[in-house]
Enzyme design. Structure first.
Site, mmCIF file in Angstrom:
data_model
loop_
_atom_site.group_PDB
_atom_site.id
_atom_site.type_symbol
_atom_site.label_atom_id
_atom_site.label_comp_id
_atom_site.label_asym_id
_atom_site.label_seq_id
_atom_site.Cartn_x
_atom_site.Cartn_y
_atom_site.Cartn_z
ATOM 1 N N SER A 256 0.823 -1.156 0.067
ATOM 2 C CA SER A 256 -0.015 0.070 -0.137
ATOM 3 C C SER A 256 0.766 1.133 -0.107
ATOM 4 O O SER A 256 1.902 1.165 0.494
ATOM 5 C CB SER A 256 -0.880 0.017 1.222
ATOM 6 O OG SER A 256 -1.601 1.151 1.488
ATOM 7 N N TYR B 226 -2.562 -0.227 10.425
ATOM 8 C CA TYR B 226 -2.609 -0.917 8.909
ATOM 9 C C TYR B 226 -1.562 -0.602 8.157
ATOM 10 O O TYR B 226 -0.724 -1.701 7.510
ATOM 11 C CB TYR B 226 -3.678 -0.248 8.381
ATOM 12 C CG TYR B 226 -3.965 -0.410 6.760
ATOM 13 C CD1 TYR B 226 -4.473 -1.524 6.426
ATOM 14 C CD2 TYR B 226 -3.536 0.619 5.774
ATOM 15 C CE1 TYR B 226 -4.591 -1.859 4.989
ATOM 16 C CE2 TYR B 226 -3.557 0.356 4.537
ATOM 17 C CZ TYR B 226 -4.220 -1.038 4.062
ATOM 18 O OH TYR B 226 -4.142 -1.321 2.441
#
Length: 248
Positions: free
Chosen positions: A142, A155
């Site tokens: 990500s 995250y």
């Protein structure tokens, strides 16, 4: 057009979003696709039906990747379908949690690492007997692994772990002819990034991107097909940024 005829592929979290787009794109390129889902069985059925309607081959497999033995159970199902050969593994399944450092709970943290890190690690481990020369493993990283994006610290840590695993897996498995890479999307308009569907979210995304539109799942799928194919035969240990030029 990329030719994946004769290849077998597993895509985790393939019932919707980026995983769905990747499963459809791999099938369009000729691969037989196993569509994994955790709880969205009806959505997985729709993906399988869409692939078959287009003349492709697909089946669905189910496993709870949050559970400690979820990856082991999934690998067992996959091996029953593919026999002794899996050519492509796309470990896409993941969860997100937007919360400040103060608001993040131990349960939140553990769930994130269970699904986003532990599951792909042990799925690769359990599928090693059927991965071999010219197989391709694609993990999902990500933008958050390299840049601060909202309240995503826990995250982001999971995706930083993925970037690390890619290098270690690629180094260790290269002697078997297995390539391992990751894709790092930016903000994509999916259920996981619902805020991107709002005016404020869209403006936030456009404000940090060189390309001025919000990404769709199909924008990520093409990169996965490339990394899965022989066109990427000399690419391993890399994290490919597919983020529209975010935070340059």
């Amino acid at each position: 057009m990329t030719d994946l005829n004769g290849k077998t592929a597993l895509v985790t979290g393939a019932s919707r979003g980026i995983g769905r787009a990747i499963a459809l794109a791999l099938a369009k390129a000729g691969a037989r696709v196993l569509v994994h889902f955790g709880s969205a069985g009806n959505a997985a059925d729709e993906v399988v039906a869409a692939i078959r309607a287009a003349g492709g081959r697909a089946d669905k497999v189910a496993a709870d990747l949050r559970a400690p033995h979820g990856p082991h159970e999934l690998a067992k199902q996959v091996r029953e379908f593919v026999g002794d050969r899996l050519d492509i593994l796309v470990a896409n399944a993941g969860i997100s949690k937007a919360a400040s450092i103060e608001e993040t709970t131990v349960e939140d943290f553990d769930n994130l690492f269970a699904v986003n890190v532990r599951a792909p690690y042990f799925l690769v481990q359990q599928l090693l007997p059927v991965l071999g020369e010219n197989s391709s493993v694609v993990l999902l990283s990500s933008l958050a692994a390299r840049a601060s994006v909202n309240n995503l610290s826990a995250y982001a840590a999971t995706k930083g772990a993925i970037d690390t695993l890619v290098r270690h897996f690629a180094s260790t498995l290269g002697e078997r002819g297995i390539r391992v890479n990751a894709i790092a999307p930016g903000i994509v308009e999916t259920d996981m990034s619902n805020f991107a569907k709002t005016d404020a979210g869209r403006n936030f995304a456009l404000g940090m991107q060189a390309l001025k539109r919000v990404a769709q799942p199909e924008d990520i799928a093409g990169a996965a097909v490339f990394l899965a194919s022989d066109d990427a035969r000399w690419v391993t240990g890399d994290t490919l940024r597919v983020d529209g030029g975010s935070r340059l």
